[in-house]
Design an enzyme around this catalytic site. Structure first.
Site, short mmCIF file in Angstrom:
data_model
loop_
_atom_site.label_atom_id
_atom_site.label_comp_id
_atom_site.label_asym_id
_atom_site.label_seq_id
_atom_site.Cartn_x
_atom_site.Cartn_y
_atom_site.Cartn_z
N ASP A 1 -4.09 17.07 10.69
CA ASP A 1 -4.04 17.23 12.15
C ASP A 1 -2.94 16.38 12.79
O ASP A 1 -2.50 16.65 13.89
CB ASP A 1 -5.38 16.83 12.80
N HIS B 1 2.52 -2.63 -7.85
CA HIS B 1 1.74 -3.86 -7.85
C HIS B 1 1.71 -4.52 -9.22
O HIS B 1 1.11 -5.57 -9.42
CB HIS B 1 0.31 -3.60 -7.37
N HIS C 1 2.53 6.20 6.12
CA HIS C 1 2.46 5.63 4.76
C HIS C 1 1.23 4.75 4.64
O HIS C 1 1.08 3.79 5.35
CB HIS C 1 3.69 4.78 4.41
N TYR D 1 -8.19 -12.83 0.42
CA TYR D 1 -8.89 -12.86 -0.88
C TYR D 1 -8.41 -14.07 -1.64
O TYR D 1 -7.25 -14.48 -1.51
CB TYR D 1 -8.66 -11.57 -1.69
N CYS E 1 -4.18 -16.05 2.35
CA CYS E 1 -4.61 -16.07 3.75
C CYS E 1 -3.63 -15.26 4.59
O CYS E 1 -2.46 -15.13 4.23
CB CYS E 1 -4.62 -17.50 4.27
N CYS F 1 4.73 1.88 -2.81
CA CYS F 1 4.65 0.85 -1.77
C CYS F 1 6.00 0.14 -1.69
O CYS F 1 6.89 0.39 -2.51
CB CYS F 1 3.54 -0.15 -2.09
N SER G 1 10.82 -1.86 1.77
CA SER G 1 11.32 -3.21 1.50
C SER G 1 11.91 -3.30 0.09
O SER G 1 11.46 -2.60 -0.82
CB SER G 1 10.19 -4.24 1.66
#
Length: 739
Positions: A636, A675, A621, A508, A512, A707, A427
């Site tokens: 695997d 972040h 990811h 948190y 929501c 991210c 994104s």
């Protein structure tokens, strides 16, 4: 006061039916309203909940399950366990210190946050170093008990149990005693300690900590009825013995939805004269209870513990489910009849308690039976061709027919990438304008035509492609401007999914989430992403990644049907995603990324069950996952390239490879933390890449952020990506001169 049957609720959502607490918190944090405004909204929410439970006939009503941010942080405040950096020394802890611990402030960072067991709720982790001095610093539990009492509600104060809170630290015995004494003084007759740690794999010394802690509190607890509540799984046999012989405890609460094995333990031995709080109503899902089946379970338990010692309860706090079905405008009547949100679960608990006492509400029970039978036979739930496709999967379908080295060679011939290829995770920043366009199109208020919408999104994609080409990134993304949410976007295009208008659940603080509901067999009626991905590929000669959310993440971030095993639903979603992959390939897309941000969230709480879960879960990811727990399963999985969010735990991740885990496929550990608004320098990124090269082969390493960039601003993203590309080029030139 009318006599109330033995019914109990473990805890209740605090956000409010229309997220009133969320909006009050954010307004207060933004300085748009006062502390008194926030307190008023909160007091009204609490009073509504107590009145609602009282009116429903609940006998044991919880208090102190409300929190302005998180119940574990409330316990930290109660114990005065404030880390020194927040500058608090004494006195009652107010909003300043409380929210600084939760969110950080201008000068100090927040405390760490992590997932509460295997839910999607996050709690604030206590920091209990030797310098923390315990003292009774928040009287919230007592104040809430008194507040409810003034409204005419006799409640059971709920505290996070001393051992689950402090297991790995010294016990704040003094403070617990002060709180308990004060609650007794205020007139409390019951108290609930939440000790969910009892469902984990606990070594002997940890079980001894439980025995010791409650023995220590025994004299303080005398004169009170004490309930120790467990939830989220069954209690292992050894822990069950410890639990049921705790000193000073009157009652034990069990999750009988996720902990069906506990029923056998109860039947084989339950301490005489103690109460059993039976969690038969599911606190973690949105399905209506099978009342007739629950009643049979309850009657069989009544035979074991005695008529006056059985209390009907929820499996865990209702915090983990949606608030009230009454506010649902989007769901049709049929699906609605199959559901129960928190407010409806309170009514179910009461109906079961009355039925157990011989006062069955016949019309309620028969409406419930009717709804269940409609769900079982509804053509919307079962799709024969999907059932058949999932049943036909053979062992070989779960493995790739080719070796990873052969695949990487073929891909390199086709893509012709440099070593240390650069890419992003998917994104790009979403501007206010972009969100508005999407919202107006979605509202179908004819504010914006389909033609104008497509044009606006194409322009946005073109902008994102141009930025990446200008930055000289090797493998491009289209930026996902058409997507609101990584799960909802796909769920809305798959059959078997329903979406609510107000089915919000706290993740948190004030954040929501609104999980989709998977009610039926999942299939993909038509391509979902092919149009946008091939449009983007047509704008560039560089490889364009197709971007899909993986089946395990879609599963773990939804309310999942409870009438077939979770892994069967997951296979159905995987088959739908596989159809999409094949169509992307036909549409000329040569690189496809499948995001499994929530792989670890479904990991069972007990190690014995891990391998079965990991066998059916796959991966590419991973956000915020504890990679080390599952590295072998990841190998695997046989992906061509995996990217990992690890920028906050480089060393931990690299140690896995240093310890000799051989990994021959491509890997892209995040080289900077998205972040945070910080822009890392070229040197800093190059330094991290070099650390990775010390343990990974140069021909398998990819360079990418950790991210998606959706939440960041372009003013942060552009310089950070420029530095990332420069770092990759710098190291490429160093490697080629070193040859």
């Amino acid at each position: 006061r009318k006599y109330k049957m033995a019914s109990h609720i473990v805890g209740y959502p605090r956000m409010g039916p229309k997220r009133e607490l969320k909006f009050a918190l954010e307004s207060f944090w933004d300085g748009k309203s006062t502390a008194d405004d926030l307190k008023k909204v909160s007091a009204d929410l609490r009073s509504d909940i107590w009145k609602q439970m009282s009116a429903a006939g609940i006998k044991y009503i919880p208090s102190n399950t409300f929190a302005y941010y998180d119940q574990v942080l409330d316990t930290t405040a109660m114990l005065g366990a404030v880390p020194p950096r927040y500058g608090w020394n004494s006195g009652e802890i107010g909003f300043d210190v409380y929210f600084s611990m939760a969110r950080g402030n201008a000068s100090v960072p927040a405390m760490e946050m992590t997932k509460w067991f295997d839910t999607n709720y996050h709690y604030i982790v206590p920091e209990l170093g030797p310098e923390v001095k315990f003292s009774y610093a928040s009287h919230k539990a007592v104040n809430e008990y008194k507040e409810a009492k003034a409204l005419g509600a006799e409640t059971v104060p709920v505290l996070v149990g001393p051992v689950s809170y402090l297991l790995l630290s010294k016990l704040a015995k003094g403070v617990d005693k002060e709180v308990i004494e004060e609650l007794k003084g205020a007139g409390a007759t019951w108290i609930q300690f939440d000790e969910p740690l009892f469902v984990m794999d606990l070594e002997g010394h940890k079980l001894q900590a439980f025995s010791g802690a409650y023995a220590e509190l025994e004299s303080t607890l005398s004169g009170l009825n004490v309930l120790v509540e467990t939830y989220f799984a069954d209690v292992p046999a050894e822990a069950y013995k410890t639990l049921t012989s705790l000193k000073g405890v009157t009652a034990f609460g069990f999750d009988l939805i996720r902990g069906t094995k506990t029923i056998d333990l109860i039947k084989s031995s339950f301490p005489e004269g103690k109460y059993l709080f039976a969690g038969v109503v599911d606190g973690r899902n949105i399905w209506a209870n099978d009342l007739a089946a629950s009643l049979i379970t309850l009657q069989s338990l009544e035979g074991v513990v005695g008529k006056d010692k059985l209390v009907v309860s929820t499996s865990c706090s209702l915090l983990h489910t949606a608030v009230d079905l009454v506010n649902e405008t989007k769901l049709d009547a049929e699906i609605k009849s199959w559901l129960a949100f928190a407010a409806q679960k309170v009514v179910e608990v009461d109906a079961l308690a009355k039925a157990l006492a011989g006062q069955t509400n016949q019309s309620f029970f028969s409406a419930n039976a009717e709804a269940l039978s409609s769900r079982r036979s509804s053509p919307r739930v079962t799709n024969q061709s999907v059932q058949k496709a999932a049943a036909d999967l053979k062992g070989s379908d779960h493995r790739r027919a080719t070796e990873v080295t052969a695949r990487l060679d073929a891909q390199q011939k086709k893509l012709n990438l440099p070593i240390l290829p650069t890419t992003t995770i998917g994104s790009f920043p979403q501007t206010v304008e972009l969100r508005r366009v999407r919202r107006e199109y979605k509202a179908k208020k004819l504010v914006i035509s389909e033609e104008d919408y497509v044009k606006a999104i194409k322009e946005e994609i073109k902008k994102v492609v141009d930025i990446q080409e200008e930055l000289d990134i090797d493998v491009l993304v289209h930026g996902e401007p058409e997507r609101n949410d990584m799960v909802e976007y796909f769920g809305e295009q798959l059959s078997g999914f329903a979406f609510t208008a107000n089915g919000w659940v706290q993740s948190y603080g004030s954040r929501c989430v609104k999980p989709p509901i998977i009610y039926g067999d999942v299939s993909r009626p038509k391509p979902m992403t092919v149009f946008w991905s091939s449009t983007a590929q047509s704008m560039t000669k560089r490889p364009m990644k197709g971007m899909l959310t993986g089946p395990v993440t879609i599963l773990n971030w939804s309310f999942v049907r409870n009438d077939q095993p979770r892994h069967e639903t997951c296979y159905q979603i995987a088959l739908a995603i596989k159809d999409e992959v094949e169509d992307l390939e036909k549409g000329g897309i040569g690189v496809i990324q499948i995001d499994e941000a929530a792989l670890r969230e479904g990991l069972p709480l007990r190690k014995a069950e891990h391998s079965f879960y990991l066998d059916w879960a796959i991966h590419t990811h991973m956000c915020y996952s504890h990679f080390n727990d599952i590295i072998h399963s990841i190998i695997d999985m046989d992906a061509d390239v995996i990217t990992i969010e690890n920028s906050r735990s480089d060393e931990k991740l690299l140690s896995v490879f240093r310890e000799g885990v051989k990994y021959g496929a491509g890997i892209g550990p995040g080289v900077y933390d998205i972040h945070s608004p910080r822009i890392p320098s070229t040197d800093e990124i190059a330094d991290r890449v070099n650390k990775m090269l010390a343990v990974l082969e140069q021909n398998i390493l990819w360079v990418n952020p950790d991210c998606g960039l959706k939440t960041r601003k372009y003013t942060e993203v552009k310089p950070a990506l420029k530095n990332m590309v420069d770092a990759a080029k710098l190291i490429r030139s160093q490697l080629s001169t070193a040859k």
